[in-house]
Motif scaffolding. Structure first.
Motif, PDB file in Angstrom:
ATOM      1  N   UNK A 111      -6.699 -30.599   1.917  1.00 42.98           N
ATOM      2  CA  UNK A 111      -5.693 -31.816   2.458  1.00 42.98           C
ATOM      3  C   UNK A 111      -4.819 -32.424   1.406  1.00 42.98           C
ATOM      4  N   UNK A 112      -5.263 -32.431   0.183  1.00 42.85           N
ATOM      5  CA  UNK A 112      -4.329 -32.902  -0.827  1.00 42.85           C
ATOM      6  C   UNK A 112      -3.212 -31.916  -1.119  1.00 42.85           C
ATOM      7  N   UNK A 113      -3.685 -30.799  -0.991  1.00 42.73           N
ATOM      8  CA  UNK A 113      -2.616 -29.523  -1.291  1.00 42.73           C
ATOM      9  C   UNK A 113      -1.451 -29.736  -0.364  1.00 42.73           C
ATOM     10  N   UNK A 114      -2.055 -29.998   0.965  1.00 45.03           N
ATOM     11  CA  UNK A 114      -0.999 -30.103   2.135  1.00 45.03           C
ATOM     12  C   UNK A 114      -0.197 -31.216   1.797  1.00 45.03           C
ATOM     13  N   UNK A 115      -0.760 -32.422   1.174  1.00 46.48           N
ATOM     14  CA  UNK A 115       0.237 -33.519   1.049  1.00 46.48           C
ATOM     15  C   UNK A 115       1.214 -33.207   0.063  1.00 46.48           C
ATOM     16  N   UNK A 116       0.580 -32.769  -0.970  1.00 46.58           N
ATOM     17  CA  UNK A 116       1.807 -32.376  -2.324  1.00 46.58           C
ATOM     18  C   UNK A 116       2.724 -31.187  -1.638  1.00 46.58           C
TER      19      UNK A 116
END
Length: 643
Positions: A111-116
């Motif tokens: 999820x955080x990689x998608x945000x970045x």
């Protein structure tokens, strides 16, 4: 699971609005289930993901949990990653690492990689990659696939390929993501190589190739891949329609849609909105009307996105009356997109007063305008000369609706002042902007200087443009024309010499017209063929008639002074919009409105000639140029000679 908990979760799954979700939350609190990790986590996830306007509420809700678990953190990170401010997802991830006793899992990193990826930070992505490596999750299928997409978004296909190669057992989703990464970074050969090596392909694999080829402009390769596909779905057909339309091949795009219909494949919402978008781009009014009939018979008018696409198509095809009819006939609740699309249609056609009235109706209906709505509203005020109202709406946008002005809004204000001839005010406004003006802002002011003949300010603005976008051909041509109109031929020669030295070429002008549901294209100075010969013959006849009946003389002030007068007239007579309108008069039934789409701004001579043609031939001509719509009727233009 007890019955009360089951009942709560069942109710929650049916909630479609924040109001109904709050009612369920009240019940959860009353029954004491708010301390249950599963119920609390599901409630948070529903607010963060499923309800469009509930993310802020989810953040407030999160603060009420003293010891949130990893599921709760993941729910909030996911919601923030997919929001308009994905940077906030990283702050939540950092907070999780600092405050929580729980370690991040594979979902946390995905999820955080998608945000970045959504805010395209290579630096943050690399740091998170290192953290995933430390936790042994970098080769996890879910995490690894998201890493590949992140590096593609950041333009590093080499990093994406390296992640892929380090994965021991990539699945078809990972293969597809890597092929997509190659296309995203314009590595067509790399994508083809991976596709040929795939141990297994699904329908998505083929659709990735179609989308990649069309976006790269490789339409023939897309056609071949489409032909080779073992099976096709609606996405395949839609990709071909959109892809060919985006490459300017509108007849082929419409052909794919007709073939889809012949194959008895029921078009979906996606394919219908795609082909309507192609109609809008091409200005294919007649084909759009056929689609409207099909949509009505097939019952697709109950889908809000189809209504919105139909409105947009009619507006961009030059018939805002039909767009208004679609808007008024909508049986489903109008969304913000519906109101904004209608507002944009009125703005494009110069109906400023109607646009303002529609905005008031929108406010009264309870729909809250967003930044895109205000762009259309401000341009509507600009085109209608509503200076005071435009300024009032600009301030209202921030003060009443908390919409922070973006570059586009500042551009609207520069256009507003420029059209009204308040050039010094426009220049001062640009200089006082709280954000650094981009090339489009300065270019808008340069266009106003051109129209009002302010040479000194034009030179100053061109200097600023040269710092930001030195090789833009349109800026050089515009400045050259300003000098030419003023008779400053030495300055014209200097600008033209500068273009030659820098190898800057002017974009060729083209115009399109729909005749018998076929899009006919004309390019300035193109080699003659059967269609252009007919257009030239008719244009010669038209110009002769205009000379005799209304004394038409071509406007050649901006044509280079070192060629003969007859050559100057030939130069302006070859403009693509003149050929298109001549072809329309020759081929379309008498009295039919002529609709033309042009890629550049209409020149002064073409604009004057269109007004005369509308008067002498008693026809309506609708021209959509790069700037706006022009409706020529009875010798007048709807733009009031400012465009």
């Amino acid at each position: 699971m007890n019955s009360s908990k089951q009942f709560c979760l069942s109710l929650l799954s049916k909630c479609k609005t924040l109001k109904s979700t709050k009612q369920v939350q009240a019940y959860v609190h009353k029954t004491g289930l708010d301390t249950d990790p599963l119920v609390a986590g599901k409630l948070l996830l529903h607010c963060a993901i499923s309800i469009s306007d509930a993310l802020d509420y989810a953040r407030r809700l999160f603060l009420h949990f003293p010891n949130p678990d990893v599921f709760m953190y993941n729910a909030l990170i996911r919601g923030l990653a997919e929001s308009e401010t994905p940077q906030n997802s990283l702050l939540t991830f950092i907070e999780m690492r600092r405050k929580s006793v729980f370690l991040p899992d594979s979902f946390s990193f995905a999820f955080i990689l998608k945000g970045v990826a959504n805010y395209r930070s290579l630096r943050d992505g690399v740091q998170l990659h290192c953290q995933a490596l430390c936790h042994g999750l970098d080769t996890h299928l879910f995490v690894g696939t998201t890493l590949i997409s992140l590096y593609a978004e950041c333009g590093r296909v080499d990093f994406a390929k390296q992640v892929f190669e380090e994965m021991s057992e990539p699945n078809v989703v990972t293969w597809n993501a890597t092929v997509t990464a190659c296309f995203r970074c314009m590595d067509v050969e790399g994508a083809e190589g991976l596709f040929s090596q795939m141990p297994f392909r699904n329908l998505t694999s083929w659709n990735v190739m179609l989308a990649g080829y069309t976006k790269a402009g490789e339409v023939q390769l897309a056609r071949q891949a489409f032909s080779d596909m073992p099976i096709k779905d609606d996405v395949s057909w839609s990709t071909m329609v959109v892809g060919f339309a985006h490459n300017g091949l509108f007849d082929e795009a419409f052909g794919f849609f007709r073939e889809l219909h012949r194959e008895r494949i029921k078009p979906s919402e996606v394919s219908l909105t795609s082909v309507l978008s192609a109609c809008a781009d091409a200005g294919a009014f007649e084909f759009g009307k056929i689609l409207h009939g099909f949509i009505e018979k097939a019952g697709f008018l109950q889908i809000i996105s189809v209504n919105n696409a139909l409105m947009d198509a009619y507006s961009k095809c030059g018939n805002v009356g039909m767009a208004r009819l679609v808007f008024q006939s909508m049986t489903v609740r109008r969304s913000i997109v519906s109101w904004t699309s209608m507002l944009a249609g009125l703005e494009m056609h110069g109906h400023g007063d109607e646009a303002v009235q529609l905005f008031h109706e929108m406010e009264e209906s309870g729909i809250r305008p967003d930044g895109i709505t205000f762009i259309s509203l401000l341009y509507a005020c600009s085109h209608a000369g509503l200076i005071e109202q435009g300024c009032a709406y600009f301030h209202k946008m921030k003060n009443s609706y908390s919409v922070e002005p973006a570059m586009e809004h500042y551009g609207c204000m520069v256009d507003l002042y420029g059209r009204a001839g308040r050039l010094q005010k426009a220049y001062e406004f640009v200089c006082q902007m709280p954000i650094s003006p981009n090339a489009i802002i300065w270019r808008t002011l340069l266009g106003a200087c051109s129209f009002h003949g302010n040479i000194e300010l034009a030179k100053l603005v061109k200097e600023r443009l040269s710092e930001l976008d030195p090789n833009n051909s349109g800026d050089h041509v515009l400045l050259s024309n300003i000098y030419a109109v003023a008779g400053k031929w030495r300055d014209v020669a200097t600008v033209r010499r500068s273009m030659t030295d820098r190898r800057i070429q002017k974009s060729p002008g083209w115009s399109m017209i729909e005749v018998d549901k076929v899009m006919c294209s004309f390019v300035a100075g193109e080699r003659q063929n059967k269609i252009t010969e007919e257009a030239y013959d008719k244009l010669t006849e038209i110009m002769s008639k205009l000379r005799v009946e209304v004394g038409y003389v071509p406007e050649v002030r901006s044509v280079l002074h070192d060629i003969e007068g007859e050559e100057k007239e030939n130069s302006v007579s070859r403009h693509s919009e003149k050929l298109a309108v001549a072809f329309g008069i020759a081929k379309l039934p008498k009295g039919r409105t002529i609709r033309i789409v042009k890629n550049l701004r209409v020149c002064g001579d073409c604009h004057s000639m269109m007004k005369l043609i509308s008067k002498v031939y008693r026809i309506e001509i609708v021209v959509r140029d790069r700037s706006r719509f022009h409706l020529f009727k009875d010798g007048f233009c709807s733009c009031r000679d400012y465009w």
